[in-house]
Design a protein around this motif. Structure first.
Motif, PDB file in Angstrom:
ATOM      1  N   ARG A 254       2.255  11.778  -8.148  1.00 40.11           N
ATOM      2  CA  ARG A 254       3.339  11.667  -9.124  1.00 40.11           C
ATOM      3  C   ARG A 254       3.289  10.270  -9.738  1.00 40.11           C
ATOM      4  NH1 ARG A 254       7.152  15.891  -7.944  1.00 40.11           N
ATOM      5  NH2 ARG A 254       8.608  14.894  -9.389  1.00 40.11           N
ATOM      6  N   ARG A 255       3.874  10.150 -10.924  1.00 40.95           N
ATOM      7  CA  ARG A 255       3.931   8.865 -11.616  1.00 40.95           C
ATOM      8  C   ARG A 255       5.377   8.378 -11.662  1.00 40.95           C
ATOM      9  NH1 ARG A 255      -0.499   6.030 -12.600  1.00 40.95           N
ATOM     10  NH2 ARG A 255       0.493   5.170 -14.460  1.00 40.95           N
TER      11      ARG A 255
ATOM     12  N   THR B 194       0.798  -1.225   0.000  1.00 40.51           N
ATOM     13  CA  THR B 194       0.000   0.000   0.000  1.00 40.51           C
ATOM     14  C   THR B 194       0.833   1.278   0.000  1.00 40.51           C
ATOM     15  OG1 THR B 194      -0.138  -0.043   2.422  1.00 40.51           O
ATOM     16  CG2 THR B 194      -1.915  -1.119   1.193  1.00 40.51           C
ATOM     17  N   GLY B 195       2.126   1.177   0.257  1.00 36.87           N
ATOM     18  CA  GLY B 195       2.916   2.393   0.328  1.00 36.87           C
ATOM     19  C   GLY B 195       4.403   2.137   0.306  1.00 36.87           C
TER      20      GLY B 195
ATOM     21  N   TYR C 240       2.274   7.476  -7.065  1.00 35.61           N
ATOM     22  CA  TYR C 240       2.526   7.596  -5.629  1.00 35.61           C
ATOM     23  C   TYR C 240       2.110   8.978  -5.144  1.00 35.61           C
ATOM     24  CZ  TYR C 240       7.142   9.855  -6.591  1.00 35.61           C
ATOM     25  OH  TYR C 240       8.160  10.682  -7.011  1.00 35.61           O
ATOM     26  N   GLN C 241       1.449   8.951  -3.987  1.00 35.51           N
ATOM     27  CA  GLN C 241       0.866  10.159  -3.412  1.00 35.51           C
ATOM     28  C   GLN C 241       1.561  10.459  -2.086  1.00 35.51           C
ATOM     29  OE1 GLN C 241      -3.226   8.905  -3.248  1.00 35.51           O
ATOM     30  NE2 GLN C 241      -3.589   9.367  -5.411  1.00 35.51           N
ATOM     31  N   ILE C 242       2.264  11.569  -2.041  1.00 37.60           N
ATOM     32  CA  ILE C 242       3.068  11.924  -0.869  1.00 37.60           C
ATOM     33  C   ILE C 242       2.164  12.310   0.301  1.00 37.60           C
ATOM     34  CG2 ILE C 242       4.811  13.514   0.023  1.00 37.60           C
ATOM     35  CD1 ILE C 242       5.859  13.775  -2.861  1.00 37.60           C
ATOM     36  N   VAL C 243       2.398  11.665   1.432  1.00 35.07           N
ATOM     37  CA  VAL C 243       1.618  11.979   2.634  1.00 35.07           C
ATOM     38  C   VAL C 243       2.473  12.631   3.725  1.00 35.07           C
ATOM     39  CG1 VAL C 243      -0.067  10.161   2.227  1.00 35.07           C
ATOM     40  CG2 VAL C 243       1.974   9.639   3.565  1.00 35.07           C
TER      41      VAL C 243
ATOM     42  N   ALA D 171       4.834   7.752   1.137  1.00 30.21           N
ATOM     43  CA  ALA D 171       3.779   7.900   0.138  1.00 30.21           C
ATOM     44  C   ALA D 171       2.926   6.645   0.062  1.00 30.21           C
ATOM     45  CB  ALA D 171       4.394   8.181  -1.237  1.00 30.21           C
ATOM     46  N   THR D 172       1.670   6.849  -0.280  1.00 33.33           N
ATOM     47  CA  THR D 172       0.812   5.720  -0.621  1.00 33.33           C
ATOM     48  C   THR D 172       0.962   5.455  -2.115  1.00 33.33           C
ATOM     49  OG1 THR D 172      -1.079   7.180  -1.051  1.00 33.33           O
ATOM     50  CG2 THR D 172      -0.854   6.287   1.177  1.00 33.33           C
ATOM     51  N   ILE D 173       0.655   4.237  -2.542  1.00 33.36           N
ATOM     52  CA  ILE D 173       0.816   3.902  -3.952  1.00 33.36           C
ATOM     53  C   ILE D 173      -0.486   3.364  -4.522  1.00 33.36           C
ATOM     54  CG2 ILE D 173       3.293   3.476  -3.800  1.00 33.36           C
ATOM     55  CD1 ILE D 173       2.751   0.512  -3.659  1.00 33.36           C
ATOM     56  N   VAL D 174      -0.669   3.634  -5.791  1.00 33.53           N
ATOM     57  CA  VAL D 174      -1.814   3.130  -6.540  1.00 33.53           C
ATOM     58  C   VAL D 174      -1.266   2.360  -7.733  1.00 33.53           C
ATOM     59  CG1 VAL D 174      -3.892   3.723  -7.830  1.00 33.53           C
ATOM     60  CG2 VAL D 174      -3.210   5.123  -5.857  1.00 33.53           C
TER      61      VAL D 174
END
Length: 216
Positions: A141-142, A125-126, A157-160, A169-172
């Motif tokens: 970001r990609r 998940t991250g 990835y989304q920086i938290v 970061a979390t990842i999708v």
């Protein structure tokens, strides 16, 4: 994609269709590893396991292995269970996907900067990165996540959180890539904590018979 479980590992699940969940004695005398089939999947795992409606839960020490489980009828009219790749959950503190911290050459290639960035820790998940040159003012970001020289795939990835150059970061990822990532992490978990799986190394004669029943 299915897990490539060995005959010894399948012994751990040999009582899958028993009336009561099995209990396998662990190396720690104060703890028993258990195996059970359940349709109740924690909401935090539901999106990771996709459309799975049935899971096999194996508890080993303070880890829970959630195996997606499907049951089909073969050409002989016998039920054949198929285990998917498990999500490994660390139950210490708040339950969360197990995070691997000792990584060898795992990195991402950020699409905006085209720079390779070292991955410090990774879960399904991250991740955390050492990236002092990456701004945290961009929500998403990609990048390409490179697990080995032969295994890589695109992620978002989304920086938290960012502190002293370390980014959390979390990842999708796509469903197919998540399966690949879960397989990688499961393999790493078995390698790092091989002693937790040692009780599977020498199945008894009864366990071997049950394996044959599950795999005719």
């Amino acid at each position: 994609m299915n897990t490539n479980l060995t005959k010894e590992e399948l012994a751990c699940f040999s009582e899958l269709f028993a009336k009561k969940p099995s209990a396998v004695k662990a190396s720690d005398d104060t703890h028993s590893d258990t195996i059970a089939v359940t349709t109740e999947i924690p909401s935090t795992l539901a999106r990771l396991l996709g459309k799975t409606q049935l899971t096999l839960l194996a508890e080993i020490s303070h880890y829970r292995l959630w195996f997606p489980l499907s049951i089909a009828m073969d050409e002989l009219g016998q039920f054949a269970p198929t285990l998917g790749i498990p999500e490994v959950v660390d139950t210490r503190g708040a339950d969360r996907s197990w995070r691997m911290k000792e990584l060898d050459n795992v990195r991402i290639i950020d699409f905006d900067t085209n720079h390779a960035i070292e991955v410090l820790s990774l879960s399904s998940t991250g991740l955390t990165l050492y990236a002092p040159n990456i701004s945290d003012d961009v929500e998403s970001r990609r990048a390409k996540l490179i697990l080995t020289k032969d295994i890589s795939f695109d992620i978002e990835y989304q920086i938290v959180r960012s502190e002293n150059g370390v980014i959390a970061a979390t990842i999708v990822v796509s469903d197919e890539s998540r399966e690949t990532l879960r397989q990688f992490l499961f393999s790493m978990h078995k390698s790092k904590y091989s002693y937790l799986y040692e009780h599977q190394a020498n199945p008894s004669k009864d366990e071997e018979d049950n394996i044959l029943k599950l795999n005719p």
